[in-house]
Design a protein around this motif. Structure first.
Motif, mmCIF file in Angstrom:
data_model
loop_
_atom_site.group_PDB
_atom_site.id
_atom_site.type_symbol
_atom_site.label_atom_id
_atom_site.label_comp_id
_atom_site.label_asym_id
_atom_site.label_seq_id
_atom_site.Cartn_x
_atom_site.Cartn_y
_atom_site.Cartn_z
ATOM 1 N N LEU A 683 6.046 13.431 -9.373
ATOM 2 C CA LEU A 683 5.157 12.137 -9.705
ATOM 3 C C LEU A 683 6.054 10.877 -9.597
ATOM 4 N N ALA A 684 5.466 9.983 -8.948
ATOM 5 C CA ALA A 684 6.040 8.572 -8.562
ATOM 6 C C ALA A 684 4.959 7.623 -8.578
ATOM 7 N N SER A 685 5.623 6.145 -8.610
ATOM 8 C CA SER A 685 4.384 5.095 -8.647
ATOM 9 C C SER A 685 5.215 4.083 -7.502
ATOM 10 N N ASP A 686 4.533 3.358 -6.814
ATOM 11 C CA ASP A 686 5.241 2.200 -6.089
ATOM 12 C C ASP A 686 5.055 0.821 -6.806
ATOM 13 N N TYR A 687 5.787 0.051 -6.379
ATOM 14 C CA TYR A 687 5.930 -1.554 -6.877
ATOM 15 C C TYR A 687 6.513 -2.275 -5.807
ATOM 16 N N MET A 688 6.466 -3.613 -5.871
ATOM 17 C CA MET A 688 6.908 -4.390 -4.759
ATOM 18 C C MET A 688 8.041 -5.362 -5.151
ATOM 19 N N GLU A 689 9.002 -5.524 -4.366
ATOM 20 C CA GLU A 689 10.294 -5.815 -4.643
ATOM 21 C C GLU A 689 10.569 -7.114 -3.500
ATOM 22 N N ASP A 690 10.647 -8.221 -3.663
ATOM 23 C CA ASP A 690 10.971 -9.141 -2.599
ATOM 24 C C ASP A 690 10.189 -8.971 -1.368
ATOM 25 N N LYS A 752 9.451 11.767 -26.526
ATOM 26 C CA LYS A 752 9.776 10.591 -26.282
ATOM 27 C C LYS A 752 8.806 10.223 -25.050
ATOM 28 N N PRO A 753 8.239 9.023 -25.002
ATOM 29 C CA PRO A 753 7.422 8.712 -23.969
ATOM 30 C C PRO A 753 8.019 8.406 -22.816
ATOM 31 N N ILE A 754 7.571 8.570 -21.700
ATOM 32 C CA ILE A 754 8.078 8.361 -20.259
ATOM 33 C C ILE A 754 7.940 6.830 -19.826
ATOM 34 N N VAL A 755 8.900 5.910 -19.758
ATOM 35 C CA VAL A 755 8.804 4.674 -19.593
ATOM 36 C C VAL A 755 9.498 4.278 -18.424
ATOM 37 N N MET A 756 8.880 3.337 -17.494
ATOM 38 C CA MET A 756 9.323 2.942 -16.130
ATOM 39 C C MET A 756 10.259 1.782 -16.403
ATOM 40 N N GLU A 757 11.304 1.996 -15.232
ATOM 41 C CA GLU A 757 12.192 0.971 -15.183
ATOM 42 C C GLU A 757 11.841 -0.284 -14.604
ATOM 43 N N LYS A 758 11.059 -0.128 -13.332
ATOM 44 C CA LYS A 758 10.825 -1.170 -12.326
ATOM 45 C C LYS A 758 9.092 -1.300 -12.249
ATOM 46 N N THR A 759 8.324 -0.463 -12.314
ATOM 47 C CA THR A 759 7.014 -0.335 -12.254
ATOM 48 C C THR A 759 6.405 -0.976 -13.625
ATOM 49 N N VAL A 760 5.449 -1.899 -13.260
ATOM 50 C CA VAL A 760 4.624 -2.278 -14.623
ATOM 51 C C VAL A 760 3.465 -1.843 -14.601
ATOM 52 N N ASN A 761 2.583 -2.213 -13.650
ATOM 53 C CA ASN A 761 0.987 -1.562 -13.678
ATOM 54 C C ASN A 761 0.934 -1.026 -12.352
#
Length: 765
Positions: A683-690, A752-761
């Motif tokens: 399981l993964a999610s994507d986010y935008m960086e620069d 413990k809840p699983i919290v992302m480091e980079k992905t917000v929504n």
């Protein structure tokens, strides 16, 4: 779209009036054109240029100052010149005197047809000369497909000796001084050295003889379609009598182009003198053609259809007036109690293919301002078509197994769809009146389109994996229309080790995710290697084909590596999809009561069916058959090593995965991908960086391998050993404010809840 530049003074003289620029812009809509640039008011009156952009490639008669002026003049009810004075028609040929042109039979397979006429009556001024040259280039470039099918030449008629001869000449023995040249050159030298020869020489270079026009004394007039001579072929301001000739490969197109030019000159006040052209072979209009010639077919439209399409209640007189304002002559008939308009198009038009073309002319002739906007009376709810939803599902599958999506035109050339693909073309649909040979046929298969891209990609790193989901069409006599259009999936892989087994694996994966059982059956398609191809049989019917591409096809496309390809009928697959899936993509019926079946509680569904676990990545390797695939070896706490494949290679390095405690979908049914069985999904999610898309894994570094991931506030439940991907996707998985959630609840591992480091929504995938 074509753009023309017209001399302001010449244009308004032809128009017979002058408008202010706001009015002029509005009037141009009647010619389906718009003002691109006003003239420079600081320039001399004779040098001011109006730039006009034309929005209809089906009306080459508008590609000149005379054509646009005539269109606006007719719409104002001012009419045009009496073309019947010089226009021949079947059974009524005009006298040509000694004006005769003879076509050499040897040109039949080189450049077989010629038409011609003479303009006379008054000297050519500079503005008219510029317009002649522009018309010549626009017709030859756009309508004539860069001079291949139509080219036009203009000559000093007073200096030539009739009859003229269009001959097949030895390119090394015939020589003349070309325009913009100073010395005689042979025809072959002109192709090699002259700018026009370099630009258009490709049209003639493969022929042993070249088409040359000369008068009866042997004086060279031109080498068609390349360049005029510097003697008879060089016209200047003040020349009075001019011969116009057009040569090419389609007699009807040549006749239309000749009519356009002749009508332009007639409207400018010149006298048109017909010329007879003799061919030893049939032209479709006999051996002898007298030009200009009226060849247009009538078109019909019903009054009821006109008013229905336009949402109007026009009378017979109003419809007739609108059509006359568009340059046509109109008869009104009564057929079976219905009013029918029989339209006789102007000699410079040949764009009436269907009743709707007549209706369009009624709309333009009446004026767009006449039709007032109305709000819709019907209430509708917009939604995607089922085939669109299904196609999106297929696109996601293809992207997931490493393919890149392409988008192509649905129209193409004979070379693209027939010759290069090695098929006979009997079921390929040809456009009746194409404006370019590049858009002459409707594609019968996506594979040809994919090869268009692959042929241009030789310098890109292999393997290449491309696909498209789109429409194809072909002749099918069993259909009411005689043709059939379907939504299709086409895919292609190009690599040094591309083979039948790889293609079979791709088909297996695609149909697995589409939940279809299938069989393969031997086929004999000329695009593929015999014995290395197969039909995809679903419910006893062939739904597609795949295999290794034949070496001859690769050579035709100049593709230097082996290729496998396939194509699948998506509409048939959707129609035969298991009922539970079909219901998911069908739009709801209007005004039907809601189903009494209970709605799924996503939390309850997750707890009963979805098993998420923590697993540690022990090692990572690449799948040599998949350019985006990693093979991850994981410890899932069971004591048996688990293998999962993921498409993470474009986003994460191997060292970024090693040792991670990741969250996996643990009870997904195994599936084989590129020869390796995959048991589950990371399981993964994507986010935008620069501005760059990044991927972040869901991790729980504090939890031991095998720890079950649950919804916050719930204990672990017993889950089924295997579920399919559709069941897994019945629950929404999202990142909300950096918190990983399923079914609207936070995901928890070992308390413990699983919290992302980079992905917000984002969505979890």
């Amino acid at each position: 779209m074509p753009k023309i530049e017209v001399n302001e003074k010449l244009f308004f003289n032809l128009l017979g009036t002058k408008y202010d620029w706001d009015t002029f812009e509005k009037k141009l809509t009647f010619a389906k054109a718009e003002l691109d640039e006003k003239p420079d008011e600081s320039a001399l009156e004779n040098e001011r240029v109006i730039k006009i952009e034309l929005n209809d490639t089906n009306r080459p008669d508008l590609w000149s100052a005379g054509g646009v002026a005539r269109c606006l003049r007719e719409h104002e009810g001012k009419g045009h010149s009496d073309y019947s004075k010089f226009m021949s028609e079947e059974g009524k040929l005009k006298d040509t005197g000694n004006r005769l042109a003879v076509v050499d039979p040897a040109l039949k397979h080189i450049r077989p047809f010629m038409v011609s006429f003479v303009i006379s009556g008054k000297p050519i001024d500079n503005a008219m000369l510029i317009d002649i040259m522009q018309t010549q280039e626009k017709l030859a470039w756009n309508f004539g497909r860069k001079r291949k099918t139509i080219s036009m030449g203009v000559y000093r008629a007073a200096n030539l000796k009739w009859p003229v001869h269009f001959v097949a000449a030895d390119p090394d023995k015939v020589s003349f001084v070309p325009l913009q040249g100073e010395e005689k050159q042979t025809c072959r030298e002109i192709l090699q050295n002259h700018p026009k020869g370099k630009e258009y020489g490709w049209i003639l270079k493969d022929f042993e003889k070249y088409p040359v026009l000369q008068d009866d004394s042997g004086e060279i007039m031109s080498m068609s379609p390349i360049i005029n001579s510097a003697t008879l072929g060089q016209i200047e301001v003040g020349d009075k009598d001019l011969m116009v000739e057009l040569t090419g490969v389609d007699m009807k197109d040549l006749m239309l182009a000749a009519n356009i030019v002749a009508c332009d000159f007639a409207d400018a006040g010149y006298e048109i003198l017909p010329v007879k052209v003799h061919h030893e072979y049939d032209t479709g209009f006999g051996n002898d053609v007298v030009i200009p010639y009226y060849f247009q077919q009538t078109a019909k439209a019903r009054l009821s259809a006109i008013n229905k399409k336009l949402g109007s209640s026009l009378s017979e007189d109003e419809v007739k007036d609108a059509l006359v304002r568009m340059g046509s002559k109109v008869d009104i008939l009564n057929e079976n109690g219905e009013t029918v308009f029989v339209v006789h198009p102007a000699p410079y038009r040949n764009d009436f293919l269907h009743e709707v073309d007549v209706i369009e002319d009624v709309m333009i002739g009446k004026g767009l301002d006449f039709f007032k906007p109305e709000k819709p009376n019907d209430f509708t709810i917009g939604r995607l078509l089922p085939i669109t939803v299904y196609s999106r599902k297929v696109k996601n599958i293809m992207a997931g197994i490493g393919y890149q999506e392409m988008i192509f035109n649905y129209l193409g050339s004979k070379k693209t769809y027939i010759d290069n693909m090695g098929i006979d073309g009997k079921n390929v649909i040809e456009i009746a009146n194409p404006m370019s040979e590049n858009y002459q046929f409707i594609r019968p298969s996506i594979i040809a389109s994919l090869f268009e891209a692959e042929a241009q990609s030789g310098n890109a790193v292999y393997p290449h994996k491309i696909f498209e989901v789109g429409k194809i069409a072909f002749i099918d006599e069993s259909e009411n229309t005689g043709t059939k259009t379907i939504q299709s999936l086409g895919f292609l892989t190009a690599s040094n080790n591309a083979n039948f087994n790889e293609a079979a694996s791709e088909v297996s994966t695609i149909l697995y995710y589409l939940d279809h059982k299938y069989e393969v059956q031997e086929t004999n398609d000329p695009r593929f290697i015999p014995g290395r191809q197969a039909g995809i049989m679903v419910n006893g019917k062939q739904a597609g084909i795949f295999g290794e591409i034949h070496p001859q096809i690769l050579e035709n496309w100049q593709v230097g590596v082996p290729c496998v390809a396939g194509e699948i009928d998506l509409e048939y697959l959707m129609a035969t999809e298991p009922k539970e899936h079909t219901q998911n993509i069908q739009p709801k019926e209007e005004h039907k009561p809601e189903s009494s079946a209970p709605k799924i509680d996503p939390v309850e569904y997750f707890n009963k069916h979805i098993e998420l676990k923590v697993a540690k990545i022990l090692s990572v390797e690449t799948n040599p058959q998949g350019d985006k695939l990693y093979i991850e070896h994981l410890d899932d706490g069971s004591g048996t090593e688990r293998i999962i494949q993921s498409g993470l290679r474009p986003y994460l390095k191997e060292e970024e995965l090693l040792g991670k405690h990741v969250i996996i979908a643990a009870n997904l049914a195994p599936r084989k991908m590129k020869g390796v069985e995959s048991r589950g999904m990371l399981l993964a999610s994507d986010y935008m960086e620069d501005g760059v898309e990044k991927v972040e894994l869901l991790t729980a570094p504090w939890a031991a391998p095998g720890t079950q991931v649950v919804l916050e506030g719930f204990e672990p439940f017993e889950k089924p050993a295997k579920i399919d991907i559709d069941k897994f996707c019945k629950v929404e998985y999202k990142i909300v404010n950096k918190m990983a959630q399923a079914a609207g609840k936070n995901l928890v591992a070992a308390g413990k809840p699983i919290v992302m480091e980079k992905t917000v929504n984002a969505d979890i995938e």
